[in-house]
Write an enzyme that holds these catalytic residues in place. Structure first.
Site, PDB file in Angstrom:
ATOM      1  N   CYS A  86       0.823  -1.210   0.000  1.00  0.00           N
ATOM      2  CA  CYS A  86       0.000   0.000   0.000  1.00  0.00           C
ATOM      3  C   CYS A  86       0.863   1.268   0.000  1.00  0.00           C
ATOM      4  O   CYS A  86       1.473   1.573  -1.010  1.00  0.00           O
ATOM      5  CB  CYS A  86      -1.016  -0.050   1.144  1.00  0.00           C
ATOM      6  SG  CYS A  86      -2.442   0.984   0.828  1.00  0.00           S
ATOM      7  N   HIS A 178      -3.378  -5.163   1.552  1.00  0.00           N
ATOM      8  CA  HIS A 178      -2.700  -5.437   2.832  1.00  0.00           C
ATOM      9  C   HIS A 178      -2.705  -6.926   3.193  1.00  0.00           C
ATOM     10  O   HIS A 178      -3.527  -7.353   4.008  1.00  0.00           O
ATOM     11  CB  HIS A 178      -3.410  -4.679   3.957  1.00  0.00           C
ATOM     12  CG  HIS A 178      -3.195  -3.210   3.944  1.00  0.00           C
ATOM     13  ND1 HIS A 178      -2.184  -2.586   4.653  1.00  0.00           N
ATOM     14  CD2 HIS A 178      -3.859  -2.227   3.310  1.00  0.00           C
ATOM     15  CE1 HIS A 178      -2.237  -1.287   4.454  1.00  0.00           C
ATOM     16  NE2 HIS A 178      -3.259  -1.038   3.658  1.00  0.00           N
ATOM     17  N   GLU A 180      -0.845  -8.431   5.165  1.00  0.00           N
ATOM     18  CA  GLU A 180      -0.516  -8.609   6.595  1.00  0.00           C
ATOM     19  C   GLU A 180      -1.776  -8.523   7.475  1.00  0.00           C
ATOM     20  O   GLU A 180      -1.732  -8.882   8.640  1.00  0.00           O
ATOM     21  CB  GLU A 180       0.551  -7.593   7.042  1.00  0.00           C
ATOM     22  CG  GLU A 180       0.063  -6.171   7.308  1.00  0.00           C
ATOM     23  CD  GLU A 180      -0.265  -5.360   6.039  1.00  0.00           C
ATOM     24  OE1 GLU A 180      -0.212  -5.914   4.916  1.00  0.00           O
ATOM     25  OE2 GLU A 180      -0.586  -4.168   6.201  1.00  0.00           O
TER      26      GLU A 180
HETATM   27  N1  GLN Z   1      -3.416   6.406   0.877  1.00  0.00           N
HETATM   28  C1  GLN Z   1      -2.145   6.050   1.447  1.00  0.00           C
HETATM   29  C2  GLN Z   1      -1.005   6.682   0.687  1.00  0.00           C
HETATM   30  O1  GLN Z   1      -1.134   7.063  -0.432  1.00  0.00           O
HETATM   31  C3  GLN Z   1      -1.944   4.553   1.489  1.00  0.00           C
HETATM   32  C4  GLN Z   1      -2.937   3.908   2.404  1.00  0.00           C
HETATM   33  C5  GLN Z   1      -2.461   2.655   3.043  1.00  0.00           C
HETATM   34  O2  GLN Z   1      -1.263   2.380   3.123  1.00  0.00           O
HETATM   35  N2  GLN Z   1      -3.384   1.897   3.575  1.00  0.00           N
HETATM   36  O3  GLN Z   1       0.053   6.799   1.196  1.00  0.00           O
END
Ligand code: GLN
Length: 200
Positions: A86, A178, A180
């Site tokens: 992410c 995610h 994890e």
């Molecule tokens: N929106 C976040 C970003 O751009 C990422 C969100 C997340 O890691 N769950 O950094």
């Protein structure tokens, strides 16, 4: 499942902000050793590094102020395997659409942050990831990015709605979701196999 091949692997998890603890739990379940990294000296002797989810702008700023950004960039350029989830995917990208924020830039991907719309803050989807076998992977997306475009050296491992959401380039692995936060260890195992093979 715990795998004896992973016993001697020490994997760092950047622990400045975000969902780092859950990665440590997943790695230990696979049989590897996890080390949280907040200081430069904690990078020494690692076999690989995970960049977790969180807020990439915050993680980037903290990496600059802790003098970790250039150090980790250097380790990646030297071939240290990395897994970004992410916000970690955003950090590993070479470019962010409409963005100007500190990045590691170790993967030839251009990413769009919060790509699934601000209203759609989070959702779950069963993902087809061929590299993991037939069973769908439970994808948990939280204000997730997607991969807008990728260079020829990048292997897109999964798509959702026609956009790349998991990819590999050499020893770098990224997911927009995610793993994890699920009980499914297959992506951590895939990463650990990459790390194990790299060490041989
Ligand atoms: N929106 C976040 C970003 O751009 C990422 C969100 C997340 O890691 N769950 O950094």
């Amino acid at each position: 499942m715990s795998d004896s091949r992973f016993e001697n692997l020490t994997i760092g998890i950047l622990a400045l902000q975000g969902a780092f603890h859950e990665h440590a739990v997943a790695l230990e379940k696979c049989g590897a050793t996890a080390r949280k990294v907040r200081r430069r000296r904690e990078l020494a002797g690692l076999d690989a590094l995970i960049i977790p989810g969180g807020e990439s702008t915050t993680i980037g700023k903290l990496m600059v102020s802790y003098h970790l950004l250039d150090e980790i960039k250097g380790l990646g350029a030297e071939g240290l395997p990395m897994f970004g989830t992410c916000a970690g995917l955003v950090m590993l990208a070479r470019e962010v659409v409409d963005g100007d924020q500190p990045l590691l830039g170790l993967m030839d991907i251009k990413v769009r942050r919060n790509a699934f719309g601000r209203q759609v803050k989070s959702f779950e989807a069963a993902l087809d990831v061929q590299a993991l076998g037939e069973d769908p992977f439970p994808g948990i997306f939280i204000r997730a990015p997607w991969i807008e475009s990728a260079g020829p050296g990048v292997d897109i491992l999964a798509e959702y709605d026609g956009h790349g959401i998991a990819a590999r380039q050499d020893k770098m692995l990224v997911t927009a979701f995610h793993p994890e936060l699920t009980d499914d260890l297959r992506l951590h195992e895939l990463f650990l196999r990459m790390v194990y093979e790299d060490r041989r």
